[in-house]
Enzyme design. Structure first.
Site, PDB file in Angstrom:
ATOM      1  N   ASP A  99      44.458  33.326  33.957  1.00 41.51           N
ATOM      2  CA  ASP A  99      43.951  31.970  33.712  1.00 41.51           C
ATOM      3  C   ASP A  99      42.451  31.823  33.918  1.00 41.51           C
ATOM      4  OD1 ASP A  99      44.071  32.332  36.439  1.00 41.51           O
ATOM      5  OD2 ASP A  99      44.744  30.299  36.876  1.00 41.51           O
ATOM      6  N   GLU A 100      41.720  32.916  34.027  1.00 41.15           N
ATOM      7  CA  GLU A 100      40.268  32.808  34.144  1.00 41.15           C
ATOM      8  C   GLU A 100      39.592  34.076  33.657  1.00 41.15           C
ATOM      9  OE1 GLU A 100      38.291  33.087  37.948  1.00 41.15           O
ATOM     10  OE2 GLU A 100      40.184  33.640  38.924  1.00 41.15           O
TER      11      GLU A 100
END
Length: 356
Positions: A99-100
């Site tokens: 997610d990043e």
């Protein structure tokens, strides 16, 4: 030419995915987890609910909290969809997790005008939302570290731009050291012994003193990172030496069943990451820290490398059960190391003799 970096971070990723999938969960406080909160929605965070908090404690803070089971395989699928969208834009990217990640955007904002950078950032965020229906926060900086710090400043669903090194320094100087990536709790505790708790206090310490206390690599990192002088390139082909996951609890954890459930969730997450990259690990290490800050590690080397949840969990649980003390736990984690691209172990001469 000086480079420009962007760090993107999906907002409350697990919880946001669940709210996207189920309209009944939108706008209400939810927590993803079982026994321990893995991710809390922003509605829940307003009540003080945080990741790594026991669910029982979270429900005391927010009695109407809705608990949602973890679906890590599905979150991984969504994360890969996001990564594929980014790879269609550029291959100058480095994914830190599902997610990043970091993206070098120098080629897209050559004139360096801040309004032009803002248009690119807005276009990126709209592109992600249009295709994935999830929001993200974005940071822009002259280095990966400055971009990561920037992405946390206006969360959720917004962005922040460090115009230059001077802008970066003026922002971080009065902040607690916890704002700096790579300065973890243990390092902060050691610095605290010397009454160093803020960036400005660390800034006063000479490099040779930091090297003396922390060693060459660590000392130089501490000296450089708070001066905006820590640079590393985007690395999209780096070979991982290990995978690890750990949680720090907001209060001492005494529930052995919740600890075992946390180890299962960590094993699932590590298994997913290994399988995602087609890798296997041979050594499983349990890390545990107690309320008195004493930290212990226990390692088990497997006969064959693995990326299976149950085999990682069994090794971690064997390490856990061998511990004399299983209460007053503040941190627990698993590391899988000795990473290979194959789970086939070459037979030795003695092994071959046994099979004759």
């Amino acid at each position: 030419m000086k480079k420009i970096y962007m760090h993107y971070d999906m907002d409350a990723f697990f919880a946001s995915v669940e709210q996207r999938e189920n309209p009944e969960l939108r706008g209400i406080p939810i927590a993803v987890g079982h026994g321990i909160v893995t991710t809390a929605s922003y509605e829940a965070r307003k009540f003080g609910v945080k990741s790594a908090m026991p669910v029982a404690a979270a429900k005391k803070l927010c009695p109407h909290l809705k608990l949602v089971p973890v679906r890590k395989n599905y979150y991984g699928k969504v994360g890969r969809e996001i990564q594929q969208l980014i790879l269609k834009i550029t291959d100058k990217c480095e994914f830190a997790s599902i997610d990043e990640g970091y993206i070098e955007i120098t080629e897209f904002v050559k004139n360096r005008d801040e309004k032009y950078i803002e248009r690119f950032v807005e276009g990126f965020r709209k592109h992600i939302y249009k295709n994935i229906r999830l929001t993200c926060s974005v940071g822009i900086g002259f280095s990966k570290v400055s971009a990561k710090i920037a992405s946390d400043i206006n969360k959720p669903n917004s962005y922040f731009i460090f115009r230059n090194r001077e802008h970066f320094l003026s922002y971080i100087m009065d902040k607690n050291l916890s704002i700096i990536p790579g300065i973890g709790k243990k390092t902060r505790e050691l610095l605290g012994l010397f009454n160093i708790r803020t960036v400005s206090e660390l800034y006063k310490i000479e490099k040779k003193e930091l090297v003396k206390k922390f060693g060459s690599n660590r000392g130089e990192y501490l000296y450089n990172v708070i001066r905006g002088q820590q640079f590393s390139e985007i690395d999209n082909n780096r070979k991982r030496q290990s995978y690890a996951h750990e949680v720090t609890f907001n209060q001492s954890m005494n529930d052995i069943f919740a600890l075992e459930e946390e180890l299962r969730e960590q094993s699932e997450k590590l298994s997913y990451r290994l399988k995602e990259y087609g890798e296997f690990g041979k050594t499983v290490t349990l890390k545990i820290r107690y309320a008195n800050f004493l930290t212990y590690t226990r390692a088990k080397t497997l006969k064959n490398p693995t990326n299976k949840t149950e085999e990682i969990l069994n090794a971690a649980m064997e390490n856990f059960r061998n511990l004399k003390k299983k209460d007053e736990v503040r941190l627990i984690g698993i590391q899988v190391s000795s990473i290979t691209k194959s789970n086939i172990v070459q037979l030795t001469f003695n092994d071959m003799e046994k099979h004759d």
